[in-house]
Design a protein around this motif. Structure first.
Motif, mmCIF file in Angstrom:
data_model
loop_
_atom_site.group_PDB
_atom_site.id
_atom_site.type_symbol
_atom_site.label_atom_id
_atom_site.label_comp_id
_atom_site.label_asym_id
_atom_site.label_seq_id
_atom_site.Cartn_x
_atom_site.Cartn_y
_atom_site.Cartn_z
ATOM 1 N N ARG A 139 24.365 -3.143 14.335
ATOM 2 C CA ARG A 139 25.249 -2.170 14.977
ATOM 3 C C ARG A 139 26.611 -2.214 14.311
ATOM 4 N N ASP A 147 27.863 3.286 15.380
ATOM 5 C CA ASP A 147 27.333 3.191 16.738
ATOM 6 C C ASP A 147 28.437 3.294 17.782
ATOM 7 N N GLY A 167 27.945 7.507 17.608
ATOM 8 C CA GLY A 167 27.031 7.167 18.692
ATOM 9 C C GLY A 167 27.715 7.099 20.040
#
Length: 276
Positions: A213, A238, A259
């Motif tokens: 991530r 992310d 994200g």
């Protein structure tokens, strides 16, 4: 710089540019005292220099741009800018870190603020190419048994005290980390994340490749700034953590691209993030 209320506008701006070339940044409050003029006069001078592409305005002052003097702004200069925003962003970013995980921390003063929040999270392993972050965590390790284990990548230091180059890239390329927390010189929908340092861009790309991530921490003054080299597109991220100084219209564009967008000192988005 010598105060002189009789200075003409072009003389004041020349002195401001001299101070920026020497120190990397200037503060409005200091210029008011040094130049012997009003706050409004200094801000007009900085507006003029920003429009001509000589400086980048930030909250409370201005910083120099690479290509004008050729110098990248150093870590110590940046550390005094946007302090309250960086603290709020750091608090939000620390919520992403889970005990026992492997976390990579890139360079920069905002990531350094995040590092100060990680010393009491048990079982962490921290990989970093930042000399100040490694020094911080090593010194905290003497005081606390829960302080993270630290792996410093090695490499050649930049003015921002970040280690880059083939050695850093090779070490990073052999690793796998759960979460990368990364800073950036600039961010925009067109260019993504950018830096004025080509070697730093390459090392940042290596960090991104090794992470499950990726979270970027950047205050609102970084939005719309484009450095020399891109190292990531927004859709690769992310999490993007910023502060409430980012205008609502810009937040919408950013939220669509990444994200998750977290606005650290906004009560609504901070509450949502804290409940995840």
């Amino acid at each position: 710089m010598v105060a002189d209320q009789g200075l003409l506008a072009h003389q004041r701006r020349a002195l401001i540019m001299e101070a920026i070339r020497r120190d990397g940044a200037v503060r409005v409050s200091e210029l008011v005292e040094q130049l012997g003029v009003s706050d409004m006069t200094v801000r007009r001078d900085l507006d003029t220099l920003a429009r001509s592409g000589d400086v980048e305005k930030v909250h409370g002052g201005a910083v120099g741009l690479v290509g004008h003097g050729g110098n990248e702004v150093g870590f110590d200069t940046k550390s005094g800018l946007q302090q309250s925003a960086k603290q709020a962003i750091a608090e939000a970013a620390a919520l992403l870190v889970t005990p026992g995980s492997v976390v990579a921390l890139g360079g920069g003063t905002t990531v350094h603020a995040v590092a100060t929040r990680l010393v009491n999270i048990p079982g962490l392993t921290v990989v970093t190419n930042s000399l100040p972050i490694a020094q911080l965590l090593e010194s905290e390790g003497v005081k606390s048994p829960t302080s993270p284990s630290v792996l410093l990548t090695g490499g050649a230091p930049t003015p921002s005290k970040v280690l880059v180059g083939p050695l850093a890239d090779t070490v990073i390329g052999s690793l796998h980390v759960d979460l990368l927390i990364l800073g950036t010189h600039g961010a925009s929908t067109r260019a993504g994340l950018t830096t004025p340092n080509l070697a730093e861009a390459q090392t940042n790309q290596a960090l991104i490749k090794c992470a499950n991530r990726v979270a970027v921490v950047a205050d609102h003054t970084k939005w719309g700034i484009t450095g020399l080299s891109s190292f990531a597109r927004l859709h690769e991220l992310d999490h993007f953590i910023t502060d409430a100084g980012l205008p609502r219209t810009e937040r919408s564009a950013l939220a669509e691209a990444v994200g998750e967008l977290v606005v650290a000192d906004d009560p609504e988005t901070a509450a949502e993030h804290g409940s995840m």
